[in-house]
Design a protein around this motif. Structure first.
Motif, PDB file in Angstrom:
ATOM      1  N   ILE B  29       0.839  -1.212   0.000  1.00  0.00           N
ATOM      2  CA  ILE B  29       0.000   0.000   0.000  1.00  0.00           C
ATOM      3  C   ILE B  29       0.869   1.257   0.000  1.00  0.00           C
ATOM      4  O   ILE B  29       0.518   2.254  -0.607  1.00  0.00           O
ATOM      5  CB  ILE B  29      -1.059   0.022   1.130  1.00  0.00           C
ATOM      6  CG1 ILE B  29      -0.451  -0.073   2.493  1.00  0.00           C
ATOM      7  CG2 ILE B  29      -2.084  -1.073   0.948  1.00  0.00           C
ATOM      8  CD1 ILE B  29      -1.503  -0.001   3.595  1.00  0.00           C
ATOM      9  N   TRP B 159      -7.931  -5.380   3.039  1.00  0.00           N
ATOM     10  CA  TRP B 159      -8.383  -5.529   1.649  1.00  0.00           C
ATOM     11  C   TRP B 159      -9.780  -4.929   1.503  1.00  0.00           C
ATOM     12  O   TRP B 159     -10.046  -4.163   0.585  1.00  0.00           O
ATOM     13  CB  TRP B 159      -8.374  -7.005   1.244  1.00  0.00           C
ATOM     14  CG  TRP B 159      -9.007  -7.207  -0.100  1.00  0.00           C
ATOM     15  CD1 TRP B 159      -8.419  -7.036  -1.324  1.00  0.00           C
ATOM     16  CD2 TRP B 159     -10.380  -7.557  -0.354  1.00  0.00           C
ATOM     17  NE1 TRP B 159      -9.341  -7.254  -2.328  1.00  0.00           N
ATOM     18  CE2 TRP B 159     -10.548  -7.589  -1.762  1.00  0.00           C
ATOM     19  CE3 TRP B 159     -11.469  -7.854   0.455  1.00  0.00           C
ATOM     20  CZ2 TRP B 159     -11.761  -7.893  -2.364  1.00  0.00           C
ATOM     21  CZ3 TRP B 159     -12.679  -8.161  -0.142  1.00  0.00           C
ATOM     22  CH2 TRP B 159     -12.821  -8.184  -1.533  1.00  0.00           C
ATOM     23  N   ILE B 162      -9.819  -1.130   1.630  1.00  0.00           N
ATOM     24  CA  ILE B 162      -9.287  -0.464   0.443  1.00  0.00           C
ATOM     25  C   ILE B 162     -10.208  -0.629  -0.759  1.00  0.00           C
ATOM     26  O   ILE B 162     -10.438   0.299  -1.515  1.00  0.00           O
ATOM     27  CB  ILE B 162      -7.858  -0.967   0.141  1.00  0.00           C
ATOM     28  CG1 ILE B 162      -6.925  -0.461   1.224  1.00  0.00           C
ATOM     29  CG2 ILE B 162      -7.397  -0.504  -1.231  1.00  0.00           C
ATOM     30  CD1 ILE B 162      -5.509  -0.899   1.089  1.00  0.00           C
ATOM     31  N   GLY B 168     -11.233   3.881   1.179  1.00  0.00           N
ATOM     32  CA  GLY B 168     -10.446   3.106   0.219  1.00  0.00           C
ATOM     33  C   GLY B 168     -10.539   3.712  -1.180  1.00  0.00           C
ATOM     34  O   GLY B 168      -9.547   3.752  -1.913  1.00  0.00           O
ATOM     35  N   ARG B 172      -7.480   4.742  -3.501  1.00  0.00           N
ATOM     36  CA  ARG B 172      -7.286   4.251  -4.871  1.00  0.00           C
ATOM     37  C   ARG B 172      -7.225   5.421  -5.857  1.00  0.00           C
ATOM     38  O   ARG B 172      -6.416   5.416  -6.792  1.00  0.00           O
ATOM     39  CB  ARG B 172      -8.430   3.300  -5.256  1.00  0.00           C
ATOM     40  CG  ARG B 172      -8.174   1.863  -4.785  1.00  0.00           C
ATOM     41  CD  ARG B 172      -9.364   0.983  -5.091  1.00  0.00           C
ATOM     42  NE  ARG B 172     -10.449   1.238  -4.149  1.00  0.00           N
ATOM     43  CZ  ARG B 172     -11.733   1.336  -4.477  1.00  0.00           C
ATOM     44  NH1 ARG B 172     -12.110   1.217  -5.722  1.00  0.00           N
ATOM     45  NH2 ARG B 172     -12.635   1.548  -3.544  1.00  0.00           N
ATOM     46  N   THR B 175      -3.944   7.074  -5.589  1.00  0.00           N
ATOM     47  CA  THR B 175      -2.919   6.215  -6.170  1.00  0.00           C
ATOM     48  C   THR B 175      -2.895   6.381  -7.688  1.00  0.00           C
ATOM     49  O   THR B 175      -1.840   6.446  -8.296  1.00  0.00           O
ATOM     50  CB  THR B 175      -3.212   4.744  -5.810  1.00  0.00           C
ATOM     51  OG1 THR B 175      -3.193   4.611  -4.398  1.00  0.00           O
ATOM     52  CG2 THR B 175      -2.182   3.809  -6.415  1.00  0.00           C
ATOM     53  N   VAL B 195      -1.545   6.797   4.927  1.00  0.00           N
ATOM     54  CA  VAL B 195      -1.255   5.507   4.296  1.00  0.00           C
ATOM     55  C   VAL B 195       0.130   5.008   4.709  1.00  0.00           C
ATOM     56  O   VAL B 195       0.312   3.824   5.009  1.00  0.00           O
ATOM     57  CB  VAL B 195      -1.362   5.626   2.754  1.00  0.00           C
ATOM     58  CG1 VAL B 195      -0.710   4.446   2.059  1.00  0.00           C
ATOM     59  CG2 VAL B 195      -2.828   5.733   2.353  1.00  0.00           C
ATOM     60  N   GLY B 199       0.712   1.623   6.740  1.00  0.00           N
ATOM     61  CA  GLY B 199       1.570   0.570   6.183  1.00  0.00           C
ATOM     62  C   GLY B 199       2.635   0.126   7.170  1.00  0.00           C
ATOM     63  O   GLY B 199       2.832  -1.079   7.383  1.00  0.00           O
ATOM     64  N   ILE B 240      -2.618  -5.301  -3.838  1.00  0.00           N
ATOM     65  CA  ILE B 240      -3.081  -5.606  -2.485  1.00  0.00           C
ATOM     66  C   ILE B 240      -3.365  -7.104  -2.333  1.00  0.00           C
ATOM     67  O   ILE B 240      -2.799  -7.785  -1.481  1.00  0.00           O
ATOM     68  CB  ILE B 240      -4.379  -4.816  -2.182  1.00  0.00           C
ATOM     69  CG1 ILE B 240      -4.151  -3.326  -2.360  1.00  0.00           C
ATOM     70  CG2 ILE B 240      -4.917  -5.146  -0.799  1.00  0.00           C
ATOM     71  CD1 ILE B 240      -3.182  -2.730  -1.404  1.00  0.00           C
TER      72      ILE B 240
END
Ligand SMILES: Nc1ncnc2c1ncn2[C@@H]1O[C@H](COP(=O)(O)OP(=O)(O)OP(=O)(O)O)[C@@H](O)[C@H]1O
Ligand SMILES: [Mg+2]
Lengths: 230, 292
Positions: B29, B159, B162, B168, B172, B175, B195, B199, B240
């Motif tokens: 992540i 999971w 996200i 999440g 995303r 990202t 994040v 992590g 992920i």
């Protein structure tokens, strides 16, 4: 409501805007026209704060925003529909639609969006980029309207779309205008722009060279189309 | 080789897989959002274990409290590093942050050695989870089963968070296109700190889980992190699902391989990595850059 003065902007070392000045009044629909590479998209990206390397002043509701980070500007009521539409492949249609936070009272509820764009409801769970180009454009505009913006920045909303969709977007902009939302539109489609806008700015090489009333644009349509080369 | 023995090895594989999965999930992540490979991840794992040890020794906090508090503390430390150091190098080539986090790992490890040497100290098995349980096919330590269960649960929860929640979706989106996401009113810089903290918090959690089964030592992070990087390469950077799945699978394969042919035990994962790199350079679950 939006006041831009002597705006310069850079991509790294390349100087893209050379002193742009423009005004958009509350409730107006104003179009930026100009050839490819004139700096129209750069102007919008500077206003929303995506471009950080810039100089000059940008005022929104009489507050300076040129130093604000992009997310603050959005929360002040500026919604952006980028030229490339900005639909996320990793988000479903619904997630794309509800990603930006609601910031204003004029926010469109989901029911109103789905009543106008039933396809978005049907495809709500599919990845955003599996929509057709026209549907992605609708999604991008709907996403902006859901936040309840006071200023909507629309970059080439009709580019590459079928005439029936262009007409739907035209009707939508007229509806937005009746709601009192201010729109700064970028369009090479002079005929389309003349149907929705109050005023126009002609942009050349990173500067605004002329401000045109809508009637002037209609009169000079052929000349402008020839100049734009479209 | 009997079925019981085989089952035992599979369970052992799942236990190491539980650590790999948590560690590589955290790396994935962080990499997904920031495009940096966090070399300090092993040090964070070690700090998680020490967090549990110190909390027990000086505050008398039991394991279950440490399981929550130590990862939070490690996450806060991560947030501090991200805010003060990593973020300054973000505009530069990712190699700079790779060097920075590598340096951080060395500094943290040596700092801990100053106080704790390299010998290491044991951490007591949590009350209620000591002993073994008869699973029919084999007898297995309860605590290790708990490790498998906790790691699986946490990985699934991450999971889910996200892939299925609004938070999440923001992660995303950031990202995929950070600048645009910021222009949609989302404070990407704060999200990035979160994040990164989350992590490394996962690494801290893996450290706490590992504490009762290994010696808590300043070098435990550098021991496990190299293997974890191999797992990440096998799974594909940034995926992920891939990082969780590969973590467990590699754990099992390594455990079985070590039984079938003991000399290969330490190199098997790296052979696997080489094989995957030849066949699928982006990893089992990775998409080529620009296509994610
Ligand atoms: N990401 C970028 N990096 C470097 N230069 C850029 C970038 N985007 C645009 N430019 C340059 O900045 C200038 C203005 O570009 P801009 O995209 O604002 O033009 P535009 O008027 O929107 O054109 P179009 O009609 O093609 O969309 C152009 O010279 C372009 O080449
Ligand atoms: Mg453009």
């Amino acid at each position: 409501m939006l006041e831009v003065r002597e705006l310069h902007a850079w991509y790294d070392e390349s100087h893209a805007l050379h002193g742009v000045g423009l005004d958009v009044g509350k409730g107006e629909v104003v179009t930026l026209v100009g050839r490819n590479g004139a700096g129209k998209s750069t102007t919008l990206k500077s206003i929303v704060g995506i471009i950080r390397k810039k100089r000059g002043s940008i005022r929104l509701h009489d507050e300076p925003i040129e130093r604000q980070p992009s997310h603050r500007i959005a929360r002040m009521g500026v919604a952006f529909v980028p030229e490339e539409r900005g639909i996320y492949a990793g988000l479903s249609v619904m997630e794309n639609l509800t990603l930006p936070p609601v910031v204003g009272a004029s926010a469109w509820p989901l029911e109103r969006i789905f009543a106008l764009f039933p396809r978005l409801r049907e495809r709500a769970r599919s990845p955003g980029t599996t929509l057709s180009g026209g549907e992605q454009q609708m999604l991008a505009i709907a996403r902006a309207l859901r936040t309840g913006p006071s200023l909507l920045l629309l970059d080439e909303p009709t580019e590459g779309l079928a005439p029936s969709i262009v007409k739907a977007i035209r009707d939508l902009i007229l509806e937005i205008k009746r709601d009192g939302i201010t729109v700064l539109l970028v369009s090479q489609n002079v005929r389309f722009a003349a149907k929705v806008s109050d005023r126009h700015y002609l942009m050349v090489n990173g500067r605004i060279v002329e401000s045109l009333a809508n009637a002037q644009v209609i009169d000079r349509e052929h000349e402008l189309l020839e100049y734009l080369g479209v | 080789m009997g079925a019981g023995y085989l089952a035992l090895q599979i369970f052992n594989g799942l236990v190491s897989g539980a650590y790999f999965a948590l560690l590589s999930l955290g790396l994935a992540i962080i990499f997904g959002m920031m495009r940096i490979v966090n070399f300090a991840h092993g040090a964070m794992y070690m700090l998680g274990a020490f967090g549990a040890y110190l909390a027990a020794k000086y505050l008398g906090l039991p394991f279950w409290w440490a399981l929550v508090l130590a990862p939070v503390a490690v996450g806060l430390l991560g947030a501090l590093f991200e805010r003060t150091l990593i973020r300054r190098l973000m505009p530069l080539d990712p190699l700079y942050n790779l060097l920075l986090t590598f340096g951080l790992a060395l500094v943290i490890e040596d700092f801990m050695k100053l106080f704790f040497g390299t010998q290491g100290t044991p951490y007591a098995m949590p009350a209620g989870l000591s002993g073994v349980i008869d699973l029919g096919i084999t007898v297995y330590p309860i605590y290790r089963l708990a490790v498998i269960a906790i790691s699986t649960l946490v990985c699934l929860a991450v999971w889910f968070a996200i892939e299925k929640t609004p938070l999440g979706a923001k992660i995303r989106a950031a990202t995929e296109n950070p600048q645009l996401t910021e222009a949609f009113g989302i404070d990407v810089s704060r999200l990035t700190t979160f994040v990164f903290a989350f992590g490394v918090g996962l690494a801290g959690l893996a450290g706490v889980l590992a504490a009762p089964t290994t010696n808590v030592t300043p070098v435990m992070g550098s021991d496990i992190i190299i293997t974890t990087f191999a797992v990440v390469v096998i799974g594909g950077m940034g995926s992920i699902k891939g990082s969780i799945f590969t973590g467990f699978i590699v754990g099992i394969i390594a455990a079985l391989g070590a039984v079938l042919y003991p000399p290969i035990a330490n190199t098997l994962i790296f052979l696997l990595m080489a094989a995957v790199l030849i066949v699928r350079p982006t990893g089992l679950f990775g998409a080529p850059e620009g296509q994610r």
